[in-house]
Design an enzyme around this catalytic site. Structure first.
Site, mmCIF file in Angstrom:
data_model
loop_
_atom_site.group_PDB
_atom_site.id
_atom_site.type_symbol
_atom_site.label_atom_id
_atom_site.label_comp_id
_atom_site.label_asym_id
_atom_site.label_seq_id
_atom_site.Cartn_x
_atom_site.Cartn_y
_atom_site.Cartn_z
ATOM 1 N N LYS A 90 -42.919 29.646 12.489
ATOM 2 C CA LYS A 90 -41.616 29.016 12.684
ATOM 3 C C LYS A 90 -40.680 29.207 11.488
ATOM 4 O O LYS A 90 -39.509 29.531 11.657
ATOM 5 C CB LYS A 90 -41.777 27.525 12.986
ATOM 6 C CG LYS A 90 -42.443 27.259 14.318
ATOM 7 C CD LYS A 90 -42.662 25.774 14.519
ATOM 8 C CE LYS A 90 -43.341 25.509 15.846
ATOM 9 N NZ LYS A 90 -43.481 24.076 16.109
ATOM 10 N N THR A 139 -50.043 17.967 0.371
ATOM 11 C CA THR A 139 -49.386 18.497 -0.818
ATOM 12 C C THR A 139 -48.197 17.597 -1.128
ATOM 13 O O THR A 139 -47.188 17.632 -0.417
ATOM 14 C CB THR A 139 -48.913 19.951 -0.571
ATOM 15 O OG1 THR A 139 -50.013 20.715 -0.097
ATOM 16 C CG2 THR A 139 -48.338 20.560 -1.824
ATOM 17 N N ASN A 189 -48.067 13.768 2.897
ATOM 18 C CA ASN A 189 -48.592 15.101 3.135
ATOM 19 C C ASN A 189 -49.714 15.379 2.141
ATOM 20 O O ASN A 189 -49.752 14.770 1.061
ATOM 21 C CB ASN A 189 -47.467 16.144 2.983
ATOM 22 C CG ASN A 189 -47.875 17.508 3.457
ATOM 23 O OD1 ASN A 189 -48.345 17.663 4.587
ATOM 24 N ND2 ASN A 189 -47.721 18.509 2.612
ATOM 25 N N ASP A 208 -38.588 21.406 19.339
ATOM 26 C CA ASP A 208 -39.664 20.459 19.024
ATOM 27 C C ASP A 208 -39.161 19.017 18.983
ATOM 28 O O ASP A 208 -39.795 18.116 19.513
ATOM 29 C CB ASP A 208 -40.321 20.802 17.689
ATOM 30 C CG ASP A 208 -41.283 21.976 17.777
ATOM 31 O OD1 ASP A 208 -41.742 22.297 18.894
ATOM 32 O OD2 ASP A 208 -41.573 22.574 16.728
ATOM 33 N N GLY A 261 -47.553 14.839 7.493
ATOM 34 C CA GLY A 261 -47.448 16.289 7.499
ATOM 35 C C GLY A 261 -46.057 16.718 7.083
ATOM 36 O O GLY A 261 -45.122 15.914 7.061
ATOM 37 N N SER A 272 -45.935 17.626 -3.379
ATOM 38 C CA SER A 272 -44.648 18.273 -3.692
ATOM 39 C C SER A 272 -43.875 18.618 -2.419
ATOM 40 O O SER A 272 -42.648 18.541 -2.395
ATOM 41 C CB SER A 272 -44.871 19.529 -4.544
ATOM 42 O OG SER A 272 -45.638 20.488 -3.840
ATOM 43 N N ALA A 308 -42.849 21.442 12.618
ATOM 44 C CA ALA A 308 -42.672 20.400 13.635
ATOM 45 C C ALA A 308 -42.378 19.048 12.984
ATOM 46 O O ALA A 308 -41.567 18.272 13.487
ATOM 47 C CB ALA A 308 -43.901 20.309 14.538
ATOM 48 N N THR A 318 -44.576 29.765 17.610
ATOM 49 C CA THR A 318 -45.428 28.650 17.215
ATOM 50 C C THR A 318 -45.888 28.836 15.772
ATOM 51 O O THR A 318 -45.598 29.852 15.141
ATOM 52 C CB THR A 318 -46.619 28.495 18.194
ATOM 53 O OG1 THR A 318 -47.276 27.261 17.928
ATOM 54 C CG2 THR A 318 -47.598 29.648 18.073
#
Length: 191
Positions: free
Chosen positions: A10, A84, A82, A35, A59, A86, A63, A6
């Site tokens: 990962k 971030t 996201n 996943d 995100g 980048s 996952a 998890t």
């Protein structure tokens, strides 16, 4: 004989096993992520029409990346946001995603509730929200509930991906069978 991995390990395990994708399941010297299977099975269990639809991924972790890989196989047109930028840009480039959401039919969130997640809106075109965070705490889920949209939670993804991992460990396809998804997944991970 096998292990389930998890976050935040990962990507680290993928590097150890020389896998080009994040890993959450290891068995008999093989590695893969279940996943994506878990996400599709959870959406299918709710009879959510996601195939060939425009979807927004929230995100950019392991996952989320597996969701991108899997949903593209089902013809989804994907964009990603996201915290971030980048990292989002990297996924857009790597998987040839849409540069920005136009009219998403669904949102799949792979971030915990936080100030950034609470700043996100749900476009009127959205018909469902998938929240990978366990426990269902999510600004996006709250909006989905208020608008009476379908909402799927991470525990369901966890159930299906875990059942698929168990099936791989035991070599027993009777453990996990959802439509033709099992056979397709087994062909992809055992080649």
């Amino acid at each position: 004989d096998g292990v389930n991995v998890t976050m935040p390990y990962k990507a680290r395990v993928a590097k150890l096993l020389n896998s080009g994708e994040t890993v959450n399941t290891v068995w008999n010297g093989k590695a893969c992520s279940t996943d994506g299977f878990g996400i599709v099975a959870a959406l299918d269990a709710h009879k959510i029409d996601f195939r060939n639809k425009e979807l927004l991924i929230v995100g950019a972790g392991g996952a989320a990346e597996q969701a991108i890989i899997t949903l593209k196989r089902y013809g989804a047109a994907l964009s990603v946001v996201n915290r971030t930028q980048s990292r989002a840009d990297s996924l857009v480039s790597k998987y040839e995603l849409l540069p920005a959401p136009v009219c998403p039919q669904g949102i799949l969130s792979f971030v915990p509730t936080c100030e950034w997640e609470q700043s996100l809106s749900v476009p009127q075109s959205v018909k469902f929200v998938f929240v990978a965070a366990y426990g269902g705490e999510s600004h996006l889920a709250t909006i989905a509930k208020k608008r009476n949209l379908s909402c799927v939670y991470g525990e369901e993804m966890l159930y299906y991906q875990g059942a698929m991992s168990l099936s791989l460990w035991l070599g027993d396809d009777a453990v996990m069978r959802i439509d033709d998804g099992y056979e397709k997944f087994i062909r992809e991970v055992t080649i």
